[in-house]
Design an enzyme around this catalytic site. Structure first.
Site, PDB file in Angstrom:
ATOM      1  N   GLU A 226      45.674  32.649  39.073  1.00  0.00           N
ATOM      2  CA  GLU A 226      46.523  33.798  39.334  1.00  0.00           C
ATOM      3  C   GLU A 226      47.852  33.341  39.963  1.00  0.00           C
ATOM      4  O   GLU A 226      47.854  32.753  41.036  1.00  0.00           O
ATOM      5  CB  GLU A 226      45.770  34.696  40.318  1.00  0.00           C
ATOM      6  CG  GLU A 226      46.476  35.945  40.723  1.00  0.00           C
ATOM      7  CD  GLU A 226      45.672  36.725  41.781  1.00  0.00           C
ATOM      8  OE1 GLU A 226      45.222  36.105  42.764  1.00  0.00           O
ATOM      9  OE2 GLU A 226      45.508  37.928  41.598  1.00  0.00           O
TER      10      GLU A 226
ATOM     11  N   CYS B 194      46.574  42.885  42.357  1.00  0.00           N
ATOM     12  CA  CYS B 194      45.428  42.070  41.922  1.00  0.00           C
ATOM     13  C   CYS B 194      45.001  42.419  40.495  1.00  0.00           C
ATOM     14  O   CYS B 194      44.388  41.604  39.826  1.00  0.00           O
ATOM     15  CB  CYS B 194      44.270  42.225  42.903  1.00  0.00           C
ATOM     16  SG  CYS B 194      43.812  43.949  43.163  1.00  0.00           S
TER      17      CYS B 194
ATOM     18  N   GLU C  28      37.568  42.242  48.200  1.00  0.00           N
ATOM     19  CA  GLU C  28      38.293  42.614  46.975  1.00  0.00           C
ATOM     20  C   GLU C  28      39.373  41.557  46.813  1.00  0.00           C
ATOM     21  O   GLU C  28      40.338  41.525  47.570  1.00  0.00           O
ATOM     22  CB  GLU C  28      38.868  44.021  47.126  1.00  0.00           C
ATOM     23  CG  GLU C  28      38.929  44.745  45.794  1.00  0.00           C
ATOM     24  CD  GLU C  28      40.256  44.583  45.089  1.00  0.00           C
ATOM     25  OE1 GLU C  28      40.489  43.482  44.512  1.00  0.00           O
ATOM     26  OE2 GLU C  28      41.043  45.531  45.105  1.00  0.00           O
TER      27      GLU C  28
END
Ligand code: ADP
Length: 489
Positions: free
Chosen positions: A386, A292, A258
């Site tokens: 990110e 996230c 993940e």
């Protein structure tokens, strides 16, 4: 350093149901807001990981066969213990990870729900009966656990992500060695061990090995080199996920990943703008942008762009930052000075390349002010990478098709949100977005234990919750044949 060093608790690692210092060295676990020592934690090493894998391997055959009712009792007890320790865990999350009250409360709620739901997963159907064409043959596809699962958990959603790393594989009959992040060894690891120990989980079913900053690799080496470890279950950055996936490939082990996201929030012209501003502020700035699923880019249809960004900038500028232990704080510190530097570097780079700061753009002690950037050039890192902080890129779009094209033009694919009053249109758009999760008329951050959270592309492989049965079990094809058959040779 704290002024009352004697009050700082010293922790031990948890191996085979026993608390042990291991290598003997301790390291300082620091508070990101005050830089004070929160705890002293064992700097575990490869030998500790080896003992933990031994314990997990020894515990596996019995745990795999523990009756569902017994597992149910254990998980339900663990949920009650987390609930009882709620206030203490929320204070720990603030001190160890800079987590403000809103996200800490969400983590506690989701962790307890996960434990309660997972208490029933041992009762899920354990396979299928499939018709064979061979007369008298009865064929089954039977689910069985993998063996030892090595969990590597992050610091950002320290509690909820540690529970997810541990509970999903345990519920399906695997045993676990957990290596928490060095930034949150207690809340992302040792605390989970304390709860499962008190709940009565048998020795070796969960083991927790901690390590000092920069010393993860020797522990991971043990995970990859040991044949008993059948799966690496990782939550963290895409960069680290890529390293682990390469190693898992060489060792022919499964991995569940993940990873990060560059999550788009699309605001269509028909959206309720009051709601859209609230939703965008939450999506971009909750937990200071260190989740996230935070929105990284907001794509707004041109007729409402100016109004929307003006109102969102005003909202962002009014969010109070500071001490995460103060219940009024909405924006806590970034996890480390290095993380703060990375965010500032990415913003400054974009501004130097021509981006405009609509609000924020500077640090406030260990916190970074909620920031919105416009006119970010395509070459700037923050345009498609990110940045793990409270920074949102705003971009106008001509129409929904352009929004979908931009949403898909990243290497990531975790979560997306589409704000519109027209759910049918939103649903049609959602199906065109390459992401593991899309919320229509809602923002990008959500987690419910029964729903299959997970990413596509560089955001990872595998899904959480009951759907993780596919990740944490193997199918075994078993046949039984009545009487005798004949063979061509
Ligand atoms: P961050 O940089 O935000 O800490 P990471 O993905 O590096 O995110 O960290 C998530 C988890 O991965 C932590 O538990 C960390 O210790 C671990 N980790 C980092 N690098 C490695 C590595 N090379 N091998 C194994 N684990 C690692």
């Amino acid at each position: 350093m704290t002024t009352e060093a004697s009050l700082v608790r010293e922790y031990q690692q948890y191996i085979n149901g026993e608390w042990t210092v291991g290598s003997g060295r301790l390291f300082d676990d620091l508070d990101p807001y005050r830089a004070a020592v929160v705890a002293r934690v064992p700097a575990g090493n490869r030998a500790d990981a080896a003992r933990a894998v031994d314990a997990a391997a020894a515990a596996f055959p019995r745990w795999a066969d523990v009756p569902p009712a017994e597992k149910q009792t254990l998980f339900l007890r663990a949920a009650d213990i987390v609930e009882r320790r709620r206030d203490e865990i929320i204070a720990l999350l603030a001190a160890e990870t800079g987590c403000a009250a809103g996200f800490a409360g969400f983590q506690l709620l989701t962790s307890v729900r996960l434990l309660r739901q997972a208490s029933n997963w041992a009762y899920l159907p354990a396979g299928e009966v499939i018709r064979s064409d061979i007369p008298g043959t009865f064929a089954l596809a039977l689910r069985r656990p993998l063996g030892v699962v090595a969990g590597i958990s992050p610091w950002n959603g320290a509690q909820v992500l540690a529970w997810r790393t541990v509970v999903n594989p345990l519920a399906f009959g695997n045993t676990v060695v957990l290596k928490p992040s060095e930034q949150a060894p207690v809340s992302a690891g040792l605390l989970v061990a304390e709860v499962l120990d008190e709940a009565g989980f048998p020795p070796g079913v969960l083991n927790v090995v901690t390590h000092a900053p920069g010393e993860a690799v020797p522990i991971a080496d043990e995970f990859f080199d040991r044949p008993e470890v059948r799966c690496i279950n990782f939550t963290g950055s895409s960069a680290t996920g890529r390293i682990l996936a390469e190693r898992a490939g060489r060792a022919l082990k499964r991995c569940v990943l993940e990873l990060g996201g560059y999550n788009p929030l699309i605001v269509l012209a028909d959206a309720d703008l009051d709601y859209a501003v609230e939703a965008a502020a939450f999506a971009a700035f909750f937990h200071s942008g260190q989740i996230c699923m935070n929105a990284r880019k907001v794509l707004v249809e041109r007729p409402v762009y100016d109004t929307f960004v003006d109102r969102l900038a005003a909202r962002a500028g009014a969010l109070p930052s500071g001490d995460p232990a103060d219940p009024r704080t909405l924006i806590g510190p970034l996890i480390t000075p290095a993380a703060l530097d990375r965010v500032a570097r990415d913003v400054d780079e974009a501004v130097a390349a021509g981006a405009r700061v609509l609000v924020g753009g500077t640090a406030d002690g260990p916190c970074y002010r909620p920031t919105i950037l416009a006119d970010v050039p395509a070459g700037a890192r923050i345009h498609s990478e990110e940045t793990f902080g409270p920074v949102l890129v705003a971009q106008p779009v001509d129409n929904a098709d352009e929004a979908v094209a931009i949403a898909n033009a990243t290497s990531y694919g975790l979560s997306a949100g589409i704000l519109t009053r027209d759910n049918q249109r939103g649903f049609a758009l959602a199906r065109r977005i390459d992401a593991g999760v899309v919320h229509v008329n809602d923002q990008t951050i959500a987690d419910e234990p029964q729903l299959p959270l997970g990413g596509v592309k560089d955001s990872g492989w595998g899904r959480s919750g009951p759907h993780s049965m596919a990740d944490f079990t193997e199918l075994q094809w078993i046949t039984t044949r009545e009487g005798t058959g004949s063979y061509p040779i």
